[in-house]
Design a protein around this motif. Sequence first.
Motif, PDB file in Angstrom:
ATOM      1  N   ALA A 248      52.584  37.979  -6.735  1.00 31.14           N
ATOM      2  CA  ALA A 248      52.334  36.686  -6.098  1.00 31.14           C
ATOM      3  C   ALA A 248      50.988  36.683  -5.386  1.00 31.14           C
ATOM      4  O   ALA A 248      50.253  35.686  -5.417  1.00 31.14           O
ATOM      5  CB  ALA A 248      53.453  36.363  -5.114  1.00 31.14           C
ATOM      6  N   ALA A 249      50.659  37.805  -4.756  1.00 31.80           N
ATOM      7  CA  ALA A 249      49.380  37.903  -4.047  1.00 31.80           C
ATOM      8  C   ALA A 249      48.206  37.779  -5.010  1.00 31.80           C
ATOM      9  O   ALA A 249      47.182  37.172  -4.679  1.00 31.80           O
ATOM     10  CB  ALA A 249      49.300  39.207  -3.275  1.00 31.80           C
TER      11      ALA A 249
ATOM     12  N   VAL B  85      55.341  33.931   2.538  1.00 29.82           N
ATOM     13  CA  VAL B  85      53.993  33.379   2.681  1.00 29.82           C
ATOM     14  C   VAL B  85      53.135  34.322   3.520  1.00 29.82           C
ATOM     15  O   VAL B  85      51.956  34.535   3.213  1.00 29.82           O
ATOM     16  CB  VAL B  85      54.040  31.962   3.293  1.00 29.82           C
ATOM     17  N   HIS B  86      53.715  34.885   4.564  1.00 34.37           N
ATOM     18  CA  HIS B  86      52.979  35.869   5.368  1.00 34.37           C
ATOM     19  C   HIS B  86      52.609  37.084   4.527  1.00 34.37           C
ATOM     20  O   HIS B  86      51.432  37.485   4.471  1.00 34.37           O
ATOM     21  CB  HIS B  86      53.812  36.307   6.565  1.00 34.37           C
ATOM     22  N   ARG B  87      53.604  37.678   3.881  1.00 34.64           N
ATOM     23  CA  ARG B  87      53.363  38.918   3.137  1.00 34.64           C
ATOM     24  C   ARG B  87      52.376  38.705   1.995  1.00 34.64           C
ATOM     25  O   ARG B  87      51.450  39.495   1.793  1.00 34.64           O
ATOM     26  CB  ARG B  87      54.692  39.452   2.600  1.00 34.64           C
ATOM     27  N   VAL B  88      52.595  37.637   1.243  1.00 37.64           N
ATOM     28  CA  VAL B  88      51.730  37.348   0.097  1.00 37.64           C
ATOM     29  C   VAL B  88      50.329  36.933   0.566  1.00 37.64           C
ATOM     30  O   VAL B  88      49.319  37.366   0.003  1.00 37.64           O
ATOM     31  CB  VAL B  88      52.368  36.257  -0.779  1.00 37.64           C
ATOM     32  N   GLY B  89      50.268  36.112   1.603  1.00 35.65           N
ATOM     33  CA  GLY B  89      48.983  35.659   2.097  1.00 35.65           C
ATOM     34  C   GLY B  89      48.117  36.798   2.615  1.00 35.65           C
ATOM     35  O   GLY B  89      46.919  36.887   2.287  1.00 35.65           O
ATOM     36  N   MET B  90      48.717  37.675   3.409  1.00 33.17           N
ATOM     37  CA  MET B  90      47.952  38.787   3.962  1.00 33.17           C
ATOM     38  C   MET B  90      47.438  39.712   2.864  1.00 33.17           C
ATOM     39  O   MET B  90      46.286  40.153   2.890  1.00 33.17           O
ATOM     40  CB  MET B  90      48.810  39.561   4.965  1.00 33.17           C
ATOM     41  N   ARG B  91      48.302  39.979   1.876  1.00 35.52           N
ATOM     42  CA  ARG B  91      47.880  40.860   0.780  1.00 35.52           C
ATOM     43  C   ARG B  91      46.829  40.183  -0.095  1.00 35.52           C
ATOM     44  O   ARG B  91      45.856  40.830  -0.525  1.00 35.52           O
ATOM     45  CB  ARG B  91      49.095  41.250  -0.059  1.00 35.52           C
ATOM     46  N   ALA B  92      46.989  38.897  -0.368  1.00 37.29           N
ATOM     47  CA  ALA B  92      46.017  38.181  -1.190  1.00 37.29           C
ATOM     48  C   ALA B  92      44.638  38.204  -0.554  1.00 37.29           C
ATOM     49  O   ALA B  92      43.617  38.351  -1.253  1.00 37.29           O
ATOM     50  CB  ALA B  92      46.472  36.744  -1.405  1.00 37.29           C
ATOM     51  N   ALA B  93      44.576  38.061   0.754  1.00 40.42           N
ATOM     52  CA  ALA B  93      43.290  38.100   1.448  1.00 40.42           C
ATOM     53  C   ALA B  93      42.627  39.461   1.288  1.00 40.42           C
ATOM     54  O   ALA B  93      41.404  39.553   1.119  1.00 40.42           O
ATOM     55  CB  ALA B  93      43.478  37.772   2.922  1.00 40.42           C
TER      56      ALA B  93
ATOM     57  N   VAL C  69      47.598  25.234  -1.087  1.00 36.94           N
ATOM     58  CA  VAL C  69      48.381  26.002  -2.051  1.00 36.94           C
ATOM     59  C   VAL C  69      49.815  26.069  -1.541  1.00 36.94           C
ATOM     60  O   VAL C  69      50.054  26.428  -0.378  1.00 36.94           O
ATOM     61  CB  VAL C  69      47.824  27.429  -2.237  1.00 36.94           C
ATOM     62  N   VAL C  70      50.768  25.725  -2.408  1.00 33.58           N
ATOM     63  CA  VAL C  70      52.185  25.706  -2.035  1.00 33.58           C
ATOM     64  C   VAL C  70      52.935  26.654  -2.971  1.00 33.58           C
ATOM     65  O   VAL C  70      52.790  26.571  -4.198  1.00 33.58           O
ATOM     66  CB  VAL C  70      52.773  24.284  -2.118  1.00 33.58           C
ATOM     67  N   ALA C  71      53.738  27.537  -2.406  1.00 33.64           N
ATOM     68  CA  ALA C  71      54.412  28.559  -3.206  1.00 33.64           C
ATOM     69  C   ALA C  71      55.488  27.974  -4.108  1.00 33.64           C
ATOM     70  O   ALA C  71      55.667  28.405  -5.252  1.00 33.64           O
ATOM     71  CB  ALA C  71      55.026  29.615  -2.289  1.00 33.64           C
ATOM     72  N   THR C  72      56.246  26.997  -3.604  1.00 29.02           N
ATOM     73  CA  THR C  72      57.369  26.424  -4.342  1.00 29.02           C
ATOM     74  C   THR C  72      57.251  24.907  -4.363  1.00 29.02           C
ATOM     75  O   THR C  72      56.441  24.324  -3.636  1.00 29.02           O
ATOM     76  CB  THR C  72      58.722  26.798  -3.715  1.00 29.02           C
ATOM     77  N   ARG C  73      58.110  24.283  -5.141  1.00 28.79           N
ATOM     78  CA  ARG C  73      58.147  22.825  -5.179  1.00 28.79           C
ATOM     79  C   ARG C  73      59.314  22.256  -4.370  1.00 28.79           C
ATOM     80  O   ARG C  73      59.649  21.083  -4.499  1.00 28.79           O
ATOM     81  CB  ARG C  73      58.217  22.342  -6.630  1.00 28.79           C
TER      82      ARG C  73
ATOM     83  N   LEU D 108      43.079  41.480  -1.302  1.00 30.64           N
ATOM     84  CA  LEU D 108      42.654  41.585  -2.698  1.00 30.64           C
ATOM     85  C   LEU D 108      41.375  40.797  -2.960  1.00 30.64           C
ATOM     86  O   LEU D 108      40.512  41.231  -3.721  1.00 30.64           O
ATOM     87  CB  LEU D 108      43.767  41.088  -3.617  1.00 30.64           C
ATOM     88  N   ALA D 109      41.279  39.624  -2.336  1.00 29.53           N
ATOM     89  CA  ALA D 109      40.141  38.743  -2.591  1.00 29.53           C
ATOM     90  C   ALA D 109      38.973  38.971  -1.649  1.00 29.53           C
ATOM     91  O   ALA D 109      37.879  38.439  -1.869  1.00 29.53           O
ATOM     92  CB  ALA D 109      40.597  37.286  -2.492  1.00 29.53           C
ATOM     93  N   GLY D 110      39.203  39.730  -0.592  1.00 31.09           N
ATOM     94  CA  GLY D 110      38.142  39.943   0.390  1.00 31.09           C
ATOM     95  C   GLY D 110      37.871  38.729   1.257  1.00 31.09           C
ATOM     96  O   GLY D 110      36.753  38.541   1.737  1.00 31.09           O
TER      97      GLY D 110
END
Length: 262
Positions: A106-107, A139-147, A35-39, A149-151
């Motif tokens: 984003a998360a 990527v750190h902030r969004v990744g940590m929060r997404a994890a 998964v890539v945040a930007t192009r 949210l998704a468990g």
Amino acid sequence: MATLVSFHAHPDDESIACGGVMRKASDEGHRVVLVVATRGEVGEVEDGFLAEGEQLWERRVVETESAAAILGAHRVEFLGYVDSGMMGTPTNDAPGSFWTAEVEDAAEKLAAILREERADVLTCYDDNGQYGHPDHIMVHRVGMRAAELAGTPRVYQSTVNRDHIRRGMAELAAAEGEAAASPDIDVDSFGKPESEITAAVDVTKYVDVKRAAMRAHASQISEQSFFLTMDDESFRSAFGIEWFIRAGQGPGITETDLFAGL
């Protein structure tokens, strides 16, 4: 079989930071999702490199697909944000830039992929984004929060071992003199001290694969870049181990496999 989702800021980051663990996971039978945040819209490109009318982001998407195939990824997704550029540049605040995104929004986009894939392992970056780039920090902030949210049960923060860099510079200085070991970088701004790192994955078996994946990103990594001109031994030393931080592990490096026990 487990599933690894590797989350990155721009095309080419995946090959440099996590190319080894991605290919290793794929070869061992795990599912690998990139998964890539930007192009990578604001990357630099030489005049005449792009075809007439071609946009850089279009080329970088194609390059990412090529690199992902080399690294054994089974799926590639872009979150759709715009490259924010280096810290302190006007593009940081441009509409749609990743740096200006709401972390929660984003998360949730990333969490949707994590849920769909039933991800066992997520890689993101350390809290300084490895070297302070705004998109990497996000990527750190969004990744940590997404994890959260998704468990997602395991989150590894990809980092740079600054003590490993210093050791390499010292060895180079001893062999070739101080001038050869004085790259134009501030080592203290890269990664984390070894004492904070909890996982070290030996990917020396895959360094040629990593280099091939880097080469696929020709718009950003030219044949004259240090990535591609380093001799094999130096490249193996620099990129043969991929370093991570996992909360709750340590002290010290206690893991050598992101999938152990799964």
